[in-house]
Scaffold this active site. Structure first.
Site, mmCIF file in Angstrom:
data_model
loop_
_atom_site.group_PDB
_atom_site.id
_atom_site.type_symbol
_atom_site.label_atom_id
_atom_site.label_comp_id
_atom_site.label_asym_id
_atom_site.label_seq_id
_atom_site.Cartn_x
_atom_site.Cartn_y
_atom_site.Cartn_z
ATOM 1 N N GLU A 137 0.808 -1.127 -0.059
ATOM 2 C CA GLU A 137 -0.049 0.048 -0.003
ATOM 3 C C GLU A 137 0.841 1.278 -0.030
ATOM 4 O O GLU A 137 0.666 2.008 0.905
ATOM 5 C CB GLU A 137 -0.865 0.130 1.221
ATOM 6 C CG GLU A 137 -2.041 -1.069 1.268
ATOM 7 C CD GLU A 137 -2.996 -0.892 2.331
ATOM 8 O OE1 GLU A 137 -4.158 -1.100 2.166
ATOM 9 O OE2 GLU A 137 -2.489 -0.406 3.450
ATOM 10 N N GLU A 181 -5.398 -8.027 -1.915
ATOM 11 C CA GLU A 181 -6.079 -8.351 -0.683
ATOM 12 C C GLU A 181 -7.499 -8.100 -0.904
ATOM 13 O O GLU A 181 -8.044 -6.883 -1.280
ATOM 14 C CB GLU A 181 -5.501 -7.391 0.706
ATOM 15 C CG GLU A 181 -4.274 -7.694 1.016
ATOM 16 C CD GLU A 181 -3.788 -6.704 2.156
ATOM 17 O OE1 GLU A 181 -4.662 -6.162 2.670
ATOM 18 O OE2 GLU A 181 -2.668 -6.701 2.177
HETATM 19 C C1 GAL Z 1 -5.042 -3.285 4.252
HETATM 20 C C2 GAL Z 1 -3.262 -3.664 4.616
HETATM 21 C C3 GAL Z 1 -3.040 -4.906 5.577
HETATM 22 C C4 GAL Z 1 -4.137 -4.824 6.610
HETATM 23 C C5 GAL Z 1 -5.337 -4.599 6.057
HETATM 24 C C6 GAL Z 1 -6.740 -4.467 7.362
HETATM 25 O O1 GAL Z 1 -5.138 -2.034 3.827
HETATM 26 O O2 GAL Z 1 -2.785 -3.845 3.383
HETATM 27 O O3 GAL Z 1 -1.901 -4.949 5.678
HETATM 28 O O4 GAL Z 1 -3.715 -3.694 7.365
HETATM 29 O O5 GAL Z 1 -5.632 -3.492 5.576
HETATM 30 O O6 GAL Z 1 -6.404 -5.717 7.853
#
Ligand code: GAL
Length: 968
Positions: A198, A295
């Site tokens: 990110e 993700e």
């Molecule tokens: C995303 C991030 C992850 C985790 C997730 C929330 O934005 O890339 O590392 O923090 O949010 O669980």
């Protein structure tokens, strides 16, 4: 102020973004030539549709799983196999830098922190890996992965500041070298690499820095990483897309958490939260790479004082998977990683302050590795479907349409269309995606037989509230074509002499499926299927029920199931071995079988005559084997031979018996507990001559200027984790009457203050991250020297995405700065023979901290996977102000905060717990109220034992207490 030698802090350093940017004297290579990148290896390739591995087009269906959140290497295979059994073929993992380089320059990845066993387990299960080593990861871990010692780096973190970049070099070179060996080009499971995480948003005067991103990429390439780079943009915002020059990745990807992280209203789906622009964004941002969501929401984290993970699992449940995951397929996603698929535990202070010990995440696999949530089964239906639907990968996602394909604008259909007469997929949902009402509809679908109004045999279809369906047309089932199907495909398999197709629908729904066939259909099991044959097409119509129907068309057997029944079917890959891992890609393993069973089927192996199933059972379970090859004559389940019957279409039936074992768990309150005072610092005889002075006159914290003559940020002095202690000495004037102190420790933190041995008061905790307190000071004697002692519960270092420790076995974060922790008394065999005896449930009668330890023996029968939980049962009202750390064989597996919550039940895995031998537990009880406190109750509780093919779980290394040189 003085600090403990190896731990401690006032105003714990959360914001580890440091000041003074702009130092750029770093050699940055120019943008990589995309052609050159592709040439680095030829095993993992890609085009605009999908990845290909070894020339085979493949959808990457991945689950996120962090090995550091399950510190028992022999349990990693279990998680991989459960993910594999869902039909996923990949796992994505982060690396938590702070656990590996606790001290700058001292990188160590051994024991529970080693990666080789993780790679081996992935290979054994047949799971590909996506490596995401940061250096920054976020991930709800302390510092977002950054070690606390970065606090003394002046340059701004995640920029081209030379001291920051230099600080990353040792870590990235070390971890990259380990992962490089496990790349698929070297016979390992790693197929993709994500630089940074990110790298998408900038505050504090910073802006996007492509040179920094490029530096991170060059670090990996220079360390031998040759697999493609993917990104994880914090939303479809187009950062570092291929072709954008410096910092560009090979395959652009982003993340998505459309329902957010508040688990308090688990049925609330806000209008407009369904991402309907993903396809359009993809086409405008990175049209020549596979559409990749690196993700996608698989659950949620939960904060101190939060609603508990059962509520997160309810918010992000099977309905969420149906509507939101299918919406991603409607956008043509070809690389999709579910965050988290197994969450695990924030043991040993590895988490950030925004979360508690559990990182269950409400994900498909629970913290204790159970697969009892319905969302596990729903995800299995979807992933197995895509695994047998290779046409999906070359079909082209179209636009959302609420007029063309159904008779109602209440529904929206997104076509994912094959070329010419090839398979197409029509993804159907409510136009108002959050709608809870059922909608009746008919379909108008283009097929190779023209546009058809479906159902053709009359009646109407139903889409229930919060559901979504994929209707296929011209769908290939191993040479047989479904002209269309309103029932969804779970799986199909073409065996030597027959083909089996499994269709399912929601309860009580009308469905219709048309097969291009001149063979007439015969219902060979069940009743109520209407069949009609016309000019080369056989049409079936039925209403779903819990009673199974099987329809035979020549050598094709079609199972018509309701969804709940479909959950019991498994499509195990043949397990691989040695140098031929079973990375189940699209249609591998046609010689395998389909199994109807119950809780879990992991895999299957065959010999010339025997079929060997490995699986887990939580009840006596009838099983059926569909498609056993004709030469096979014997059935083994978990190594045990079972008799079976064969029906007249070749299906084997048997049953696995389950008996619940007796466990004989100890009563923790009846153990003989020994204790010592954990705060000898309060005694007037105590000497702090071994402590370090807090004497830095500057700090690099840009978010909060120093308000004290010297920095009291613990991380400035190397103290980054757990309970932190300060001592401040002064000479009284006699005029003092109050003491004001600001303590910070992150959400849920607490602090207590003593003057000499007199208790002044506590901040007992809430969700606040810091607190000003003013305490009344008794009359002091002018000219006399006094000492303040301040104890702070540091909940971890904040994530900031905008930009020699004693116990090497359990890592740099596991233990904090309490006297018994400094000594190592929380480990097995502490020198407690001379300590007093007393039980934490009796507690202490004054504010302070007491350290308790006890041993118990477990004798749990082998062959079962049994979840065990340490459960705090305090029911005091209002909740008493105390907090507890729970150590199990030296591993901190629980931070219990009685008055903040919500976690009361702390699972501890086998391997940390010795299921057949002696265990040492330790409890620190910190009373933060006048009159002291006691632990209301602490019990060891078992969940349902699972008869398991898990195999032997090895104990992790758990060094016992030895006297620590220099401990004070
Ligand atoms: C995303 C991030 C992850 C985790 C997730 C929330 O934005 O890339 O590392 O923090 O949010 O669980």
């Amino acid at each position: 102020m003085k600090f403990l030698q190896t731990f401690a802090c006032l105003a714990a350093q959360y914001a580890i973004t440091a000041s003074i940017g702009g130092k750029t004297g770093v050699l940055i290579r120019g943008p990589e030539d995309p052609e050159k990148r592709a040439a680095l290896q030829s095993i993992v390739t890609w085009d605009k549709h999908s990845l290909s591995v070894n020339g085979e087009r493949i959808m990457i269906y991945s689950g996120e799983f962090h090995p550091y959140r399950l510190p028992v290497p022999s349990l990693w295979l279990d998680v991989f196999q459960k993910i594999k059994a869902m039909g996923f073929n990949c796992v994505s993992f982060y690396v938590h830098w702070a656990l590996l380089e606790g001290k700058q320059g001292d990188f160590s990845a051994e024991g529970v922190f080693a990666f080789e066993p993780f790679f081996q387990a992935a290979t054994d299960a047949g799971i590909y890996l996506i490596a995401r080593p940061g250096p920054y990861i976020n991930a709800e871990v302390s510092g977002g992965g950054f070690p606390g010692w970065l606090q003394r780096v002046k340059g701004v973190l995640r920029t081209s500041a030379s001291d920051y970049l230099a600080a990353t070099d040792n870590y990235v070179a070390s971890i990259s070298a380990i992962i490089a060996k496990a790349q698929i080009t070297n016979g390992g499971p790693v197929i993709l690499w994500q630089p940074e995480n990110e790298y998408s948003s900038w505050v504090d005067g910073q802006s996007e820095n492509p040179a920094y991103m490029q530096y991170v990429e060059n670090q990996a390439r220079n360390a031998g990483i040759v697999v493609p780079f993917i990104s994880n943009d914090a939303g479809p915002d187009g950062h570092n897309v291929p072709g954008s020059g410096t910092g560009a990745v090979d395959i652009y990807g982003h993340d998505g958490y459309p329902l957010g992280f508040s688990c308090g209203s688990p049925t609330n789906w806000p209008a407009g939260a369904l991402p309907t622009n993903y396809r359009a964004k993809h086409l405008s941002q990175s049209p020549n790479t596979p559409y990749s969501i690196d993700e996608f929401q698989g659950g949620s984290f939960d904060p101190w004082g939060g609603h508990g993970y059962d509520n997160c699992a309810a918010l992000l449940n099977m309905e969420f998977e149906r509507v939101f995951y299918k919406n991603n397929y409607a956008a043509g996603v070809a690389i999709m990683n579910i965050y988290m698929t197994y969450g695990g535990t924030n043991w040993g202070n590895l988490g950030h302050p925004g979360g508690y010990t559990s990182y269950d995440y409400g994900s498909a696999i629970t913290e204790n590795r159970l697969i009892t949530r319905e969302k596990y089964s729903e995800a299995k239906l979807q992933a197995q479907f895509l695994k047998v639907s290779p046409a999906y990968l070359t079909a082209i996602a179209g636009t959302n349409d609420s007029t063309t394909y159904t008779n109602t604008t209440d529904l929206t259909v997104t076509p994912v269309v094959g070329n010419g007469t090839e398979t197409s997929f029509f993804v159907l949902r409510h136009t108002a995606y959050e709608n809870t009402a059922s909608t009746q509809y008919t379909l108008k679908l283009p097929t190779s037989a023209g546009t058809l109004s479906i159902p053709t045999l009359g009646g109407s279809l139903t889409l229930n509230g919060r559901d979504s369906k994929i209707h296929v047309t011209d769908y290939d089932v191993g040479g047989t074509t479904l002209l269309y199907s309103t029932a969804e495909v779970f799986t199909w398999k073409k065996f030597t002499s027959k083909t089996v197709l499994i269709l399912y629908g929601g309860p009580g729904e009308l469905h219709e499926t048309a097969i291009k066939s001149t063979t007439s259909a015969v219902t060979i099991e069940g009743a109520g299927v209407t069949t009609k044959s016309t000019s080369g097409t056989v049409t079936l119509q039925w209403t779903t029920s819990a009673t199974r129907r099987i329809v035979q068309l020549g050598t094709v057997y079609i199972y018509l199931l309701d969804r709940n029944s479909a959950y019991n079917y498994w499509v195990p890959d043949l397990s691989g071995s040695g140098s031929t891992p079973a990375y189940g890609t699209s249609l591998q393993n046609p010689e395998s079988v389909i199994i109807k069973a119950g809780y879990l089927i992991r895999n299957v192996t065959t010999t010339s005559t025997g079929l060997y199933l490995n699986g887990d059972f939580n009840a006596t379970t009838p099983i059926e084997v569909i498609g056993a090859a004709s030469g096979l004559t014997a059935l083994y389940v978990n190594g045990q031979k079972l008799s079976f019957t064969t029906n007249n279409y070749g299906v084997w039936s048997s049953s696995v018996a389950y008996n619940s074992p007796s466990l004989g768990l100890p009563s923790l309150s009846s153990l003989t507990w020994s204790y010592i005072d954990a705060l000898p610092e309060l005694q007037t005889s105590y000497s702090d001559k071994s402590w370090n002075f807090a004497d830095y006159t500057t700090s690099n914290n840009t978010l909060r200027s120093l308000t004290t003559p010297t920095s009291l940020y613990s991380s400035d002095y190397g103290y980054h984790t757990g309970y932190l202690l300060y001592r401040g000495q002064f000479t009284a004037t006699g005029a003092e009457n109050s003491f004001t102190i600001e303590t910070q420790g992150g959400s849920g933190f607490g602090s207590s203050v003593w003057l000499g041995s007199s208790y002044l008061g506590s901040w007992t905790g809430s969700t606040a991250e810091g607190r000003n307190n003013t305490y009344t000071v008794p009359t002091l004697t002018a000219g006399k020297v006094y000492v303040f002692t301040v104890l702070i519960d540091n909940m971890g270092l904040d994530e900031n995405w905008s930009i020699t420790y004693a116990d090497r076995t359990r890592g740099p974060l596991n233990e904090g700065g309490l006297y018994p922790e400094r000594q190592g008394f929380h480990q097995p065999n502490p020198p407690s023979s001379t300590w007093a005896t007393g039980n934490p449930t009796d507690g202490i009668t004054a504010p302070g901290v007491r350290f308790y330890t006890a041993t118990f023996t477990l004798a749990i029968p082998a062959g079962y996977d049994i979840p065990l939980y340490f459960v705090f049962t305090d029911t005091t009202s209002p909740a008493a102000d105390y907090r507890v750390q729970l150590y199990v064989n030296g591993y901190q597996f629980g931070k219990y905060t009685n008055n903040v919550g919500p976690e009361k039940s702390f699972p501890v895995p086998e391997g940390i717990l010795n299921y057949r031998g002696t265990n040492t537990i330790a409890v620190t009880l910190w009373a933060q109220q006048a009159g002291g406190a006691n632990v209301g109750g602490l019990t060891l509780v078992a969940g349902t034992p699972v008869l398991s093919s898990l195999g032997t779980v090895s104990l992790v290394s758990m060094p016992a207490y030895t006297s620590r040189a220099g401990a004070y």
